[in-house]
Write a protein that holds these residues in place. Sequence first.
Motif, PDB file in Angstrom:
ATOM      1  N   SER A  56       6.776   4.695  19.535  1.00 15.75           N
ATOM      2  CA  SER A  56       7.853   4.161  20.455  1.00 15.75           C
ATOM      3  C   SER A  56       8.527   2.899  19.628  1.00 15.75           C
ATOM      4  O   SER A  56       7.478   2.152  19.058  1.00 15.75           O
ATOM      5  N   CYS A  57       9.810   2.893  19.539  1.00 13.72           N
ATOM      6  CA  CYS A  57      10.006   1.789  18.823  1.00 13.72           C
ATOM      7  C   CYS A  57      10.061   0.513  19.596  1.00 13.72           C
ATOM      8  O   CYS A  57      10.057  -0.644  18.949  1.00 13.72           O
ATOM      9  N   GLY A  58       9.912   0.391  20.927  1.00 10.71           N
ATOM     10  CA  GLY A  58       9.803  -0.746  21.632  1.00 10.71           C
ATOM     11  C   GLY A  58      10.729  -1.434  22.199  1.00 10.71           C
ATOM     12  O   GLY A  58      10.878  -2.427  22.932  1.00 10.71           O
ATOM     13  N   GLN A  59      11.897  -0.815  22.275  1.00 13.29           N
ATOM     14  CA  GLN A  59      13.121  -1.533  22.545  1.00 13.29           C
ATOM     15  C   GLN A  59      13.376  -1.299  24.126  1.00 13.29           C
ATOM     16  O   GLN A  59      13.921  -2.277  24.780  1.00 13.29           O
ATOM     17  N   CYS A  60      12.977  -0.272  24.718  1.00  9.97           N
ATOM     18  CA  CYS A  60      13.170   0.109  26.342  1.00  9.97           C
ATOM     19  C   CYS A  60      11.949   0.078  26.847  1.00  9.97           C
ATOM     20  O   CYS A  60      10.829   0.509  26.526  1.00  9.97           O
ATOM     21  N   THR A  61      11.589  -1.088  28.025  1.00 13.51           N
ATOM     22  CA  THR A  61      10.427  -1.067  28.674  1.00 13.51           C
ATOM     23  C   THR A  61       9.631   0.144  29.298  1.00 13.51           C
ATOM     24  O   THR A  61       8.530   0.267  29.031  1.00 13.51           O
ATOM     25  N   PRO A  62      10.539   1.146  29.733  1.00 14.34           N
ATOM     26  CA  PRO A  62       9.833   2.211  30.245  1.00 14.34           C
ATOM     27  C   PRO A  62       9.231   3.076  29.096  1.00 14.34           C
ATOM     28  O   PRO A  62       7.897   3.556  29.315  1.00 14.34           O
ATOM     29  N   CYS A  63       9.762   2.923  28.109  1.00 19.28           N
ATOM     30  CA  CYS A  63       9.371   3.958  26.752  1.00 19.28           C
ATOM     31  C   CYS A  63       8.078   2.893  26.447  1.00 19.28           C
ATOM     32  O   CYS A  63       6.765   3.830  26.039  1.00 19.28           O
ATOM     33  N   ARG A  64       8.455   1.979  26.017  1.00 18.17           N
ATOM     34  CA  ARG A  64       7.302   1.072  25.137  1.00 18.17           C
ATOM     35  C   ARG A  64       5.946   1.108  26.096  1.00 18.17           C
ATOM     36  O   ARG A  64       4.838   1.505  25.552  1.00 18.17           O
ATOM     37  N   ARG A  84      15.681   7.184  31.362  1.00 11.54           N
ATOM     38  CA  ARG A  84      15.908   5.657  31.673  1.00 11.54           C
ATOM     39  C   ARG A  84      15.715   4.903  30.414  1.00 11.54           C
ATOM     40  O   ARG A  84      15.061   3.911  30.384  1.00 11.54           O
ATOM     41  N   THR A  85      16.061   5.601  29.243  1.00 10.01           N
ATOM     42  CA  THR A  85      15.871   5.102  27.981  1.00 10.01           C
ATOM     43  C   THR A  85      17.101   5.206  26.999  1.00 10.01           C
ATOM     44  O   THR A  85      17.944   5.806  27.295  1.00 10.01           O
ATOM     45  N   ILE A  86      16.997   4.331  26.207  1.00 13.22           N
ATOM     46  CA  ILE A  86      18.485   4.419  25.244  1.00 13.22           C
ATOM     47  C   ILE A  86      18.362   5.675  24.483  1.00 13.22           C
ATOM     48  O   ILE A  86      19.353   6.188  24.174  1.00 13.22           O
ATOM     49  N   CYS A  87      17.287   6.062  23.944  1.00 10.00           N
ATOM     50  CA  CYS A  87      17.184   7.335  23.166  1.00 10.00           C
ATOM     51  C   CYS A  87      16.318   8.403  23.585  1.00 10.00           C
ATOM     52  O   CYS A  87      15.602   8.296  24.697  1.00 10.00           O
ATOM     53  N   ALA A  88      16.546   9.689  23.183  1.00 12.16           N
ATOM     54  CA  ALA A  88      15.718  10.962  23.655  1.00 12.16           C
ATOM     55  C   ALA A  88      14.332  10.652  23.411  1.00 12.16           C
ATOM     56  O   ALA A  88      13.688  11.643  23.655  1.00 12.16           O
TER      57      ALA A  88
HETATM   58  S1  SF4 Z   1      13.403   5.431  24.101  1.00  9.41           S
HETATM   59 FE1  SF4 Z   1      14.063   5.365  22.167  1.00  9.41          FE
HETATM   60  S2  SF4 Z   1      15.259   3.395  21.862  1.00  9.41           S
HETATM   61 FE2  SF4 Z   1      13.837   3.407  23.834  1.00  9.41          FE
HETATM   62  S3  SF4 Z   1      12.066   2.341  23.311  1.00  9.41           S
HETATM   63 FE3  SF4 Z   1      11.822   4.446  23.307  1.00  9.41          FE
HETATM   64  S4  SF4 Z   1      11.968   5.101  21.012  1.00  9.41           S
HETATM   65 FE4  SF4 Z   1      12.939   3.006  21.420  1.00  9.41          FE
END
Ligand code: SF4
Lengths: 165, 468
Positions: free
Chosen positions: B372-380, B416-420
Amino acid sequence: MEIPKELEKSADDAIGHYPPEEKRSAALPLLHLVQQEFGFINDDAISWVADKLAVEPIKILELVTFYPGFRQKAPGEYHIRVCRTLSCAMAGCHKTMEKICEIAGIDRSKVSHHDPIAVSSDGKFSIEFAECLASCGTGPVCLVGDDFHEEVKPENAKALLQQYK
Amino acid sequence: MANPRYISGKTPHSRETRMIFRNVDRVGWNPSIEKYLEDGGYNSFKKSLKMTPSEVTDEVKASGLRGRGGAGFPTGVKWGFIPPNNSKPVYLICNADESEPGTFKDRYILHQDPHQLIEGILISSYAVGAKIAYIYVREEFPEGAVILERAIEEARRAGLLGKKIAGTGFECEIYVHRGAGAYICGEETGLIESLEGKRPYPRIKPPYFPAALGLYMCPTIVNNVESLCHVKHVISMGGDKYSRLGTPRNTGTRILCVSGDVRKPGYFEIEVGKLTMGELINDLCGGMKKGRKLKAVIPGGSSAKVLRADETYTIRDGEGEKTIGLSDIPMDFDSLAACGSMAGSGGVIVMDDSRDMAWVLNNINTFYAHESCGQCTPCREGSLWMKKITDRMLEGGGVPSDVETLASVGDNIAGRTICAFGEACSWPTQSFVAKFPEEFKKHTKRRNVGKALNPEAKVASAGIKDKH
Ligand code: SF4
Ligand SMILES: Cc1cc2nc3c(=O)[nH]c(=O)nc-3n(C[C@H](O)[C@H](O)[C@H](O)COP(=O)(O)O)c2cc1C
Ligand code: FES
């Protein structure tokens, strides 16, 4: 830090691959060159890359800390990356990892997310897990430096390390 | 062209149609330009230069080619998204990040047939009007990057790159750009940020659709290695003829990569939709290992939802609606989507009845938590929680509410995130927990507290693990 002439030239070549106003694009290529030359990337190297690309050093440091492919500490003479992802795990990569560590004399008990590399006591080998190396049909796979190895079962660990005597 | 002979032991199966992989494992083949030219190489590029760029795009549209990188988006349609009145430079990027677990096809093209890729890139650059193309190669392909650089140099010396190519007004340069070990660089906007020398934080879409606002905020076409190679064959045979390969809406060939518990894992180039999952596993891969039964399949890279061996699915084909089992699923985009999963990147991971599904999911969750790149809280946070919950299940520290918690974490990431990546990391959890609830429940009775049963959970989570 002494920058060899050839490194300076390779760096300038790499910068030439991007539009003149987009020099920052050469950050990863320059960091690769530095890491190839010195084995890891220290603060001086970060400043050198930053100067070359006319950006603040923090813009380079944040890359070194983000990308798993960059190191801030010296690895062993040969750096090993063992794939730990699903297909290789099903093929037994954790046993392979254990066996390599046992033979090479590497203690992985202190590795962590932020400090994933362990070095053998003689400095000859270092090791870390890597994520899927895109050869899932021939697992367990690993990279030793730039050399790719397939089907590294625990019983093949010894033969693998012997290639790097 | 005579049919090639192949290295013994790697001879294609009779059900394969080798087009993209024609030269992979071929006897007497090497990645030099001489070999490639002897075999009729670069003729399709020369043919395309006699057409107008929009005629090339029209052929690709007519071919029905869908992207082989993951989403299966029609390639010609994507090219058409470049704004018509654009005055900025246009860039083409070849996505050679190949990092979706289970996928291992682009590797062989880069290592064994780099000129096929270069030809595909040249034709595509001509069609979209790009004068510079970058090949973003994952860092873990060091040898592949060297082979590509050498091939590009050969092409330059042969007058196929640079200015006034083949005596026309077309100019193009191709550069190799190496990544540095981050999965998220496979996501096209993350890739673009990485190529700009930044952390690969994906961009929000809209407005940052690469075809309009891509590299350096210029129109940019990002295509997968295999997709770009297909373009060469589309031009060579014509879009209409290409579209008759495979099945309607799922045209051409594609490479399936099979790994896991089959007797003979490997790569197979098949006509899309002309082979079923059962044929793939039993005929091409020699079936399951001795004494073992099929339990589950992840059909399109580790983010694709898992399919259970004893499920039934309702799909539609030319003859109407019908109910089928896992073995009958045709290997194409639409059928796998209709079965609730996806064809994705073509990475098929097969599991037999010896596998503990909690262990499998934990391995996958560990991957996504790391990447996870860590940008979005739900994903990180969510990707790490899903890992930690499955860690403690395997370590004997699970609690009864864990199954529900695990599913709810997954449900709260997707969408709920920026990317897929958000979907990519939650689909495994959502599908494994829904389809194998009993296996997860098994791990919710506390036992052996403090004793790690899974060496990986112990090692990989050191320093970031809950105390229990
Ligand atoms: S959804 Fe994409 S942009 Fe958002 S934290 Fe995960 S990897 Fe990063
Ligand atoms: C998390 C994530 C990882 C991806 N990884 C890859 C990859 O490794 N290779 C790839 O070609 N596409 C990958 N993709 C898809 C790309 O974003 C993009 O859609 C693709 O390169 C487009 O090429 P195509 O149209 O030819 O398929 C990934 C997407 C996501 C969301
Ligand atoms: S899982 Fe190890 S190479 Fe893909």
